[in-house]
Write an enzyme that holds these catalytic residues in place. Structure first.
Site, short mmCIF file in Angstrom:
data_model
loop_
_atom_site.label_atom_id
_atom_site.label_comp_id
_atom_site.label_asym_id
_atom_site.label_seq_id
_atom_site.Cartn_x
_atom_site.Cartn_y
_atom_site.Cartn_z
N ASP A 195 0.85 -1.21 0.00
CA ASP A 195 0.00 0.00 0.00
C ASP A 195 0.87 1.25 0.00
O ASP A 195 2.10 1.18 0.04
CB ASP A 195 -0.96 -0.02 1.19
CG ASP A 195 -0.23 0.04 2.52
OD1 ASP A 195 0.89 -0.49 2.61
OD2 ASP A 195 -0.76 0.62 3.48
N HIS A 502 1.79 -8.71 -4.33
CA HIS A 502 0.75 -7.78 -3.89
C HIS A 502 1.43 -6.45 -3.55
O HIS A 502 1.80 -6.19 -2.41
CB HIS A 502 0.03 -8.36 -2.67
CG HIS A 502 -1.17 -7.56 -2.24
ND1 HIS A 502 -2.42 -7.79 -2.77
CD2 HIS A 502 -1.31 -6.54 -1.36
CE1 HIS A 502 -3.29 -6.94 -2.22
NE2 HIS A 502 -2.62 -6.17 -1.36
N ASP A 547 1.73 -17.48 -5.59
CA ASP A 547 2.32 -16.34 -6.29
C ASP A 547 1.23 -15.66 -7.10
O ASP A 547 1.22 -15.71 -8.33
CB ASP A 547 3.47 -16.80 -7.19
CG ASP A 547 4.08 -15.61 -7.95
OD1 ASP A 547 3.92 -14.47 -7.48
OD2 ASP A 547 4.68 -15.83 -9.01
N GLU A 556 2.43 -10.35 -0.31
CA GLU A 556 2.70 -8.92 -0.21
C GLU A 556 4.19 -8.74 0.12
O GLU A 556 4.91 -9.71 0.39
CB GLU A 556 1.83 -8.28 0.90
CG GLU A 556 1.89 -6.75 0.85
CD GLU A 556 0.90 -6.04 1.78
OE1 GLU A 556 0.18 -6.71 2.53
OE2 GLU A 556 0.89 -4.79 1.75
#
Ligand SMILES: [Ca+2]
Ligand SMILES: [Ca+2]
Ligand SMILES: [Ca+2]
Length: 580
Positions: A195, A502, A547, A556
């Site tokens: 993020d 991610h 994956d 992530e």
């Protein structure tokens, strides 16, 4: 990030079929039938070994012996395998094969049953220089508020996003001098993970760990050129990189009272778009005791490390120490401001109800930096234990600092506890069929391996006993492919490595390859259905990894996972340089 992503709901993305390219022409010479599934019968470090380290791989096919072939197909070693053992954590029957006596640099393959070949295996000096460098450079790629120019970023060049010069004080963080809606500037810093937000708790352990890597191997890093915008100044690039985040952290303290905002974040996670397009309003959210203590610890430790650069960075060490002391005072006045996620905020929480370890860490660093008795008492009052560090268990970071920088009076008993813990890890690993000391595969299990490897290298640094460096090599072997998934868990490295991480930047930059040098979180059973019900993850914790971009719980990336990986690769590489 992690917990709230789970609470917030599930991201679902279409499955991307991955076709693993056939690995090498050499391998095909031996066996036309080679494919990635038969290579998964042999689990090994896919990067390289230094000549003089232990070399132990695992096989998942009952075989009495194994051979090692050089790149011309000539057999250079033939040896018996160890007895079959059942590994409950992966549901496999495994055997260990030990080829430590092979020390001649070169490229090799392991072969079992005449027809099953491993991925290429390499022996060379300085085996981890490149991966350590890329792992550190991944922090540069995660910088907020800076364009990635092609001359530094290559094909991953991108525009800047998140200048963070206009950040709003959230209602939860409002004070008399800074009421709700006050605009502050809080630029720089690293994106935390997949993020785009910035969190003090996780930034603290990550920044500390990078600076610690420097402290333990300063010469290694003085010679390491990352090709970043600061590469031509007089400061080692690892320090430049840590400073990029440290300067952001400094702006997260309210100068009026010394309190530290827990995070700088949008109200909810941005979509999978490039930083420049992720333009939702950003807020500083709630001052917390955990943030103040982690901030105090990191700033105090930084002051110690930055003294070396007082010509290049005048007054910075003093500023860090002053801010550390202010944060500590705020925490003393506000000892139970546990972070409580406001109703209108759904990004990462990094919530922690047990702050004994944060008190210990902050007191340790402040005592080392100031020699003041006030902090010494806080340390003595704390029943500190040793464990594998993570963002909410930071006592061992304080112990490490006391061992490296404290006076002998404290250090003796801590050293005993510290080495006892590492010795227990070694005993467990030697008994374990998979040669691992992990009881539970946590979220970010790979960071537990990286952090255990870091602790072992610190034990080696303290004692010069080879058994600790040898054991650290095996932590690294796990991450680089000797694990039940068969993946080398670092993007851009190894014969089989994650492609669909991610990570918002890697997912939206239109470059096929993910940003290199990123360690993924790794297997665990915590959110088995993060990719929806059509994707079935293994029921075994050591194998439960996908994956896929949707697998936020296993694929992530995060700064606090990459930092101990930088420590581990650099310190193993540096110590092997000495041994060779
Ligand atoms: Ca530099
Ligand atoms: Ca804690
Ligand atoms: Ca990409």
């Amino acid at each position: 990030m992690f917990i709230t992503m789970y609470q917030k709901g599930f991201f679902r993305y279409s499955f991307v079929v991955i076709i693993f390219v056939m690995i090498s022409a050499c391998a095909n010479k031996f066996n036309d039938k080679e494919n990635s599934s038969n290579q998964d019968f042999i689990l090994l470090n896919q990067i390289a070994y230094a000549p003089n380290v232990p070399k132990i791989a695992l096989i998942r096919s009952n075989s009495k012996q194994f051979s090692i072939l050089d790149e011309n197909g000539k057999t250079v070693l033939k040896k018996a395998t160890s007895p079959v053992k059942y590994a409950a954590q992966s549901g496999d029957s495994v055997q260990q094969i030990n080829f430590s006596e092979l020390i001649k640099p070169g490229k090799y393959f392991i072969r079992i049953k005449d027809s099953i070949y491993s991925h290429p295996m390499q022996i060379k000096a300085h085996p981890y220089s490149e991966i350590a460098k890329q792992a550190l450079k991944s922090f540069y790629f995660n910088r907020s508020g800076m364009p990635m120019q092609a001359k530094y970023a290559g094909k991953w060049s991108r525009s800047a996003g998140h200048p963070d010069t206009i950040v709003y004080v959230h209602a939860s963080a409002a004070s008399k001098q800074r009421p709700e809606g006050t605009i502050i500037s809080s630029p720089k810093g690293w994106y935390d993970a997949g993020d785009y937000n910035k969190y003090i708790v996780n930034s603290s352990i990550s920044t500390y760990t990078l600076l610690l890597a420097y402290q333990v191997n300063p010469c290694y890093f003085k010679n390491l050129d990352l090709n970043i915008p600061e590469s031509n100044d007089k400061i080692p690039d690892i320090i430049n990189e840590a400073l990029y985040n440290l300067r952001w952290m400094m702006s997260m303290q309210d100068p009026n009272d010394g309190g530290v905002y827990h995070k700088l974040s949008t109200k909810s996670f941005e979509g999978f778009v490039m930083p420049k397009k992720a333009t939702n309003k950003r807020y500083v959210v709630q001052k917390s005791t955990a943030a103040a203590l982690d901030f105090a610890a990191t700033m105090a430790y930084s002051s110690l490390i930055l003294r070396e650069f007082s010509n290049e960075l005048p007054d910075l060490a003093d500023s860090c120490l002053m801010q550390a002391q202010k944060a500590w005072k705020w925490a003393k006045k506000n000892p139970d401001q546990y972070y409580l996620q406001p109703k209108d905020i759904s990004t990462g929480e990094y919530g922690d109800q047990n702050l004994n370890d944060e008190w210990f860490w902050a007191a340790s660093e402040l005592m080392i930096a100031t020699q003041s008795l006030e902090y010494e008492k806080s340390i003595q009052d704390n029943n500190m234990d040793i464990n594998t560090p993570t963002w909410n268990k930071v006592n061992t970071l304080g112990a490490i600092s006391l061992l490296l920088n404290g006076n002998n009076a404290e250090s003796d008993s801590i050293k005993t506890k510290f080495l006892d813990y590492i010795n227990q890890l070694l005993v467990k690993e030697n008994k374990s069929p998979l040669r691992i000391a992990i009881d539970d595969f946590n979220w970010g299990s790979n960071s537990d391996f990286a952090n255990q490897g870091m602790l072992k290298m610190i034990a080696y640094h303290l004692t010069h006993k080879a058994k600790y460096a040898d054991a650290a090599q095996e932590s690294l072997d796990y991450l680089l492919g000797r694990n039940a998934t068969g993946y080398c868990f670092v993007t851009g490295f190894g014969a089989k490595s994650p492609r669909n991480i991610h990570h918002r930047i890697s997912a939206s930059d239109k470059v096929a390859e993910p940003i290199p040098g990123l360690l993924v979180g790794g297997p665990n059973l915590i959110v088995p259905d993060d990719c929806g019900t059509n994707v079935t993850r293994s029921e075994y914790p050591a194998k439960s990894y996908e994956d896929m971009q949707c697998s936020y719980s296993t694929n992530e990336i995060a700064i606090n996972w990459n930092a101990p990986f930088v420590f581990l690769t650099s310190s193993v590489d540096a110590s092997e340089n000495i041994k060779n």
